[in-house]
Every structure is written in structure tokens, then in C-alpha cells.
Design an enzyme around this catalytic site. Structure first.
Site, mmCIF file in Angstrom:
data_model
loop_
_atom_site.group_PDB
_atom_site.id
_atom_site.type_symbol
_atom_site.label_atom_id
_atom_site.label_comp_id
_atom_site.label_asym_id
_atom_site.label_seq_id
_atom_site.Cartn_x
_atom_site.Cartn_y
_atom_site.Cartn_z
ATOM 1 N N THR A 50 0.830 -1.207 0.000
ATOM 2 C CA THR A 50 0.000 0.000 0.000
ATOM 3 C C THR A 50 0.862 1.253 0.000
ATOM 4 O O THR A 50 0.632 2.188 -0.774
ATOM 5 C CB THR A 50 -0.935 -0.007 1.232
ATOM 6 O OG1 THR A 50 -1.791 -1.158 1.132
ATOM 7 C CG2 THR A 50 -1.779 1.253 1.300
ATOM 8 N N ASN A 88 -5.153 -8.889 -8.516
ATOM 9 C CA ASN A 88 -5.271 -9.667 -7.290
ATOM 10 C C ASN A 88 -6.603 -10.408 -7.155
ATOM 11 O O ASN A 88 -6.713 -11.324 -6.363
ATOM 12 C CB ASN A 88 -5.099 -8.744 -6.062
ATOM 13 C CG ASN A 88 -5.935 -7.492 -6.167
ATOM 14 O OD1 ASN A 88 -5.791 -6.717 -7.099
ATOM 15 N ND2 ASN A 88 -6.822 -7.291 -5.221
ATOM 16 N N GLN A 146 1.152 -8.929 -6.579
ATOM 17 C CA GLN A 146 0.717 -10.319 -6.750
ATOM 18 C C GLN A 146 1.627 -11.096 -7.687
ATOM 19 O O GLN A 146 1.654 -12.320 -7.659
ATOM 20 C CB GLN A 146 -0.723 -10.365 -7.290
ATOM 21 C CG GLN A 146 -1.768 -9.848 -6.323
ATOM 22 C CD GLN A 146 -2.006 -10.787 -5.135
ATOM 23 O OE1 GLN A 146 -1.649 -11.973 -5.170
ATOM 24 N NE2 GLN A 146 -2.589 -10.256 -4.071
ATOM 25 N N SER A 190 5.319 -6.391 -2.104
ATOM 26 C CA SER A 190 4.890 -6.560 -0.707
ATOM 27 C C SER A 190 5.321 -7.937 -0.234
ATOM 28 O O SER A 190 4.961 -8.958 -0.838
ATOM 29 C CB SER A 190 3.370 -6.436 -0.620
ATOM 30 O OG SER A 190 2.942 -6.732 0.685
ATOM 31 N N ALA A 191 6.090 -7.989 0.873
ATOM 32 C CA ALA A 191 6.714 -9.250 1.289
ATOM 33 C C ALA A 191 5.709 -10.315 1.701
ATOM 34 O O ALA A 191 5.936 -11.503 1.484
ATOM 35 C CB ALA A 191 7.691 -8.977 2.435
ATOM 36 N N HIS A 192 4.591 -9.901 2.298
ATOM 37 C CA HIS A 192 3.704 -10.934 2.849
ATOM 38 C C HIS A 192 2.927 -11.694 1.778
ATOM 39 O O HIS A 192 2.201 -12.629 2.078
ATOM 40 C CB HIS A 192 2.774 -10.345 3.921
ATOM 41 C CG HIS A 192 1.639 -9.525 3.415
ATOM 42 N ND1 HIS A 192 0.377 -10.037 3.252
ATOM 43 C CD2 HIS A 192 1.556 -8.218 3.059
ATOM 44 C CE1 HIS A 192 -0.439 -9.072 2.819
ATOM 45 N NE2 HIS A 192 0.256 -7.963 2.690
ATOM 46 N N THR A 244 12.899 5.282 10.613
ATOM 47 C CA THR A 244 13.879 4.217 10.867
ATOM 48 C C THR A 244 13.451 2.946 10.142
ATOM 49 O O THR A 244 12.298 2.528 10.239
ATOM 50 C CB THR A 244 13.995 3.969 12.387
ATOM 51 O OG1 THR A 244 14.381 5.198 13.000
ATOM 52 C CG2 THR A 244 15.013 2.889 12.693
ATOM 53 N N CYS A 264 -11.348 -7.364 2.666
ATOM 54 C CA CYS A 264 -11.810 -6.003 2.948
ATOM 55 C C CYS A 264 -11.731 -5.792 4.448
ATOM 56 O O CYS A 264 -12.141 -6.649 5.222
ATOM 57 C CB CYS A 264 -13.233 -5.895 2.426
ATOM 58 S SG CYS A 264 -14.099 -4.460 3.000
HETATM 59 N N1 PLP Z 1 -1.566 -4.252 -4.478
HETATM 60 C C1 PLP Z 1 -2.098 -5.455 -4.705
HETATM 61 C C2 PLP Z 1 -2.285 -5.930 -6.106
HETATM 62 C C3 PLP Z 1 -2.469 -6.270 -3.634
HETATM 63 O O1 PLP Z 1 -3.006 -7.465 -3.869
HETATM 64 C C4 PLP Z 1 -2.280 -5.783 -2.314
HETATM 65 C C5 PLP Z 1 -2.710 -6.583 -1.142
HETATM 66 O O2 PLP Z 1 -3.726 -7.234 -1.175
HETATM 67 C C6 PLP Z 1 -1.694 -4.515 -2.125
HETATM 68 C C7 PLP Z 1 -1.356 -3.782 -3.236
HETATM 69 C C8 PLP Z 1 -1.446 -3.961 -0.758
HETATM 70 O O3 PLP Z 1 -0.327 -4.568 -0.175
HETATM 71 P P1 PLP Z 1 -0.101 -4.519 1.414
HETATM 72 O O4 PLP Z 1 -1.069 -5.487 2.014
HETATM 73 O O5 PLP Z 1 1.332 -4.943 1.604
HETATM 74 O O6 PLP Z 1 -0.325 -3.125 1.865
#
Ligand code: PLP
Length: 387
Positions: free
Chosen positions: A71, A152, A180, A200-202, A238, A327
């Protein structure tokens, strides 16, 4: 055993990523901006993580800015590039696709409140942006185009190479949200004509709360967070050193495993999608049939049912899936992605995203295939939609 089919929402931290974080959580706990030995040890860890993330994208370390996640990377790209362009007098027009994640869409809408004009690039029924539409939307005052690498919700891959070539022709930077795609699609910024790319790492078995924005050398970007001079003055605060190390380790492994893991997932995805469509009438795959899709996502429309009811029934049976994007309120709103693809209302409300990942097995897919037809029949009987 519960079955997790929501890897597009998030993935579990893999042990190797956790192991890579340990040294920074304990020994190298210093602030990487400190000049003393503790700070230098932390700085070494952060530098190594940055090098590794850069190598995975074929980028240079100086082009990687760590953020708090996808994000923030998206917000930094959209807001930072647009504001920087306006301050140079380059223009105030931004193009984003209609199927972007809200992190991009809402950042663009906020720019509209701030005097920018925003154009939404439409998509076809598979969720794909036609590069010709992007060409038509380009104007002399366009300062940024943002089109995601992979969606996504439905998994559609976008023609980033073509759109990037077009942007180059017009001297406009291209941002791509690769949140994704990373680890599942080959991403090489030496070949791909993109200037900004979000990670995004997760989403690839790294820790939550860390991401990165690739910023091609020479791309102008204004910071959105004010404060210290960290991250080459692009992102004050930081740095999350341990998380960056976990992210780098996870990305390296995902990239290395991709040649085996992506086709494995694609086989399982097709088995699920074909199995459901074979067993249940009025059931459709949302998105392209072709290979132009992410290997792990099958978004299925079950006509005549309410996706929320199906998700609750699945949850009770121990299966975790999702409708559209996860959501924060927990309430389901109609998906802007499926709506942009022009799905009729009866499919829009009955669409469920199954997303597969490292832990997914053939036995799990078979178990889900055994479960869902009876649930759908029951739900259709209840709503009178059976015929
Ligand atoms: N962009 C896409 C295509 C995503 O699927 C997501 C998370 O679902 C994000 C951005 C946001 O990533 P984060 O959860 O690391 O803020």
C-alpha cells in the site's frame, strides 16, 4: 485439517525468512542511521537485504526503497511521481487502470481532489487493458501511467511490456503494482520498460508490514513521508531492518523456486476450475482461459448464489477462500474489478476467489471439489435459484 485457499490475501511466513530475521531482532538491533558499531551492524544487514531484493529484479541497490508494504509503495509511486511532475511544471494528468488495487485507485482519487485529472483505462471482459486504449488516453500533460502486473482478484496479467513501450515513446513514467506477480512471474526491470514497481513481502511468504518500491535511476519522486533522510530521502523513518532481511530471503527463494512452483500451481488451479465447472452447472471462470493469468488464482462465478453465503459455508467446513479482495470492514462490496470486466449482476454477486500457494496439495483440491457442489446446490435451493 483446515484448507487455506486465500494465498492472494496473505501467505504464511516461511521458516527461511524467519531465520533471516533472527540476527537483526537480537544482535544487530541498532539503528542503521547510527554511526557506532551497533548502527553499522544493522546497516550491513539492511544493505545486504537491499542488494538481494535488487538482484531478484535485476535492479541496482540504489533503486530499491523499502516501505511498510504494498500500500505504501503504491501510494509513494502514485503520489510521489505525480507531485514531483507538477512541481516541475510537467503536467497534472494521470492514467490508472480501472482494475487496480485500492492502494492505487484511492491514491489516484486523492490526487483528483488535489487538482490532478485522472483517466481510468478500461479493461476487456478478461480484465485486460488494451494498450491502444492507453495510447488514446495519453495526453501532452500526462505525467504517470499505472497498470498492475497481475490482478489480485482474477489473476489477469497485463501487457506491461507493450504499455511500457508506449509510455517510453511519450516520455511518461510507468508504475506497475507487482504485489501479486512477484515470485510467480519473471520480473526483470532490465527488460521490462517500467520505472516504478511495487512489492509486498507478505504475498511471497515474507513478513507483513514490509514492502519495496523499485524506482528506476533518474525517475523523479517526491517523498510522501516527511522526517529523516532515510532511504535516499525517499522515505523518512527508521528502517524495519529485520523485516527487510526476511523480505529479501523470501523473495530470493520465491524467484529460485518459480520455475517449478508456478507450473505446479497452474496445474492445481486448472484442476480446481475445471472440476468445479464440470460438476456444477452455470459456473464460470472469471478472467482469461489462456496462460495470461497468475498460476495461483481461480476466480469462479457460481450463478444464482451469494458469494458471502458460500464463503460462510466453506469456512464452516474448514475451507478459507475470499470474494474479491479482502476487505478491512469484513463486509462484502461488489467488486470494482468484476464490474469493470462487465460481469452480469448474477455472476458479480456469486464470484469467489480461490488462491493457491506453497501449502496447496492435490488432496486439498480434491477435498474442495468434493465439498463445493453440494453446498452450491443447497444454497441455490434455498434462494430458489435451482433449476
Ligand atoms: N496491491 C495489490 C495488487 C495487492 O493485492 C495488495 C494486497 O492485497 C496490495 C497492493 C497492498 O499490499 P499490502 O497489504 O502490503 O499493503
Amino acid at each position: 485439517m483446515p484448507i487455506y485457499l486465500d494465498y492472494a490475501a496473505t501467505t504464511p511466513l516461511r521458516p527461511e525468512a524467519r531465520a533471516a530475521m533472527e540476527p537483526c531482532l537480537a544482535g544487530a538491533f541498532g539503528n542503521p542511521s547510527s554511526q557506532h558499531a551497533f548502527g553499522r551492524a544493522a546497516r550491513d544487514c539492511l544493505d545486504a537485504a537491499r542488494d538481494l531484493v535488487a538482484r531478484c529484479l535485476n535492479a541496482h541497490a540504489g533503486e530499491i526503497t523499502f516501505t511498510s508494504g504494498g500500500t505504501e509503495a503504491d501510494n509513494l509511486a502514485i503520489t510521489g511521481a505525480a507531485r514531483s511532475a507538477r512541481s516541475r511544471g510537467a503536467g497534472t494528468h494521470v492514467i490508472v487502470s480501472a482494475v487496480e488495487h485500492h492502494a492505487v485507485l484511492h491514491a489516484a482519487l486523492a490526487l483528483a481532489d488535489d487538482g490532478f485529472s485522472i483517466s481510468l483505462a478500461p479493461v476487456d471482459r478478461h480484465g485486460r487493458v488494451d494498450p491502444e486504449d492507453a495510447r488514446r488516453l495519453l495526453r501532452p500533460d500526462t505525467v504517470l501511467v499505472s497498470v498492475m502486473a497481475a490482478n489480485n482478484e482474477v489473476g489477469t496479467l497485463q501487457p506491461i511490456a507493450e504499455i511500457g513501450a508506449l509510455c517510453r515513446e511519450h516520455g511518461v513514467p510507468l508504475h506497475t503494482d507487482a504485489v501479486q506477480a512477484a515470485g510467480l512471474i519473471h520480473l526483470d526491470v532490465d527488460r521490462l520498460p517500467v520505472d516504478l514497481l511495487s512489492l509486498s513481502a507478505h504475498k511471497f511468504y515474507g513478513p507483513k508490514g514490509i514492502g519495496a518500491l523499485y524506482v528506476r535511476a533518474g525517475t523523479e519522486l517526491a517523498p510522501i513521508l516527511r522526517g529523516g533522510a532515510q532511504e535516499r530521502e525517499r522515505r523518512a523513518g527508521t528502517e524495519a531492518v529485520a523485516a527487510a532481511c526476511g523480505m529479501a530471503a523470501a523473495l530470493e527463494l520465491a524467484v529460485a523456486e518459480r520455475p517449478v512452483e508456478a507450473p505446479r500451481l497452474a496445474d492445481l488451479r486448472d484442476r480446481l476450475a475445471q472440476g468445479l465447472r464440470g460438476a456444477i452447472d452455470r459456473t464460470w471462470l472469471n478472467g482469461p482461459e489462456s496462460s495470461e493469468r497468475l498460476p495461483g488464482i481461480a476466480n469462479i462465478a457460481f450463478e444464482g448464489i451469494d458469494a458471502e453465503a458460500l464463503l460462510i459455508a466453506l469456512d464452516l467446513a474448514g475451507v478459507a477462500a475470499a470474494a474479491g479482495a479482502a476487505c478491512s470492514s469484513g463486509a462484502l462490496e461488489p467488486s470494482h474489478v468484476l464490474a469493470a470486466m462487465g460481469l452480469p449482476a448474477e455472476r458479480l454477486n456469486g464470484s469467489v476467489r480461490f488462491s493457491l500457494g506453497r501449502g496447496t496439495t492435490g488432496a486439498e483440491i480434491d477435498a474442495v471439489l468434493n465439498l463445493i457442489p453440494a453446498i452450491v446446490r443447497r444454497l441455490r435451493r434455498r434462494t430458489g435459484a435451482a433449476h
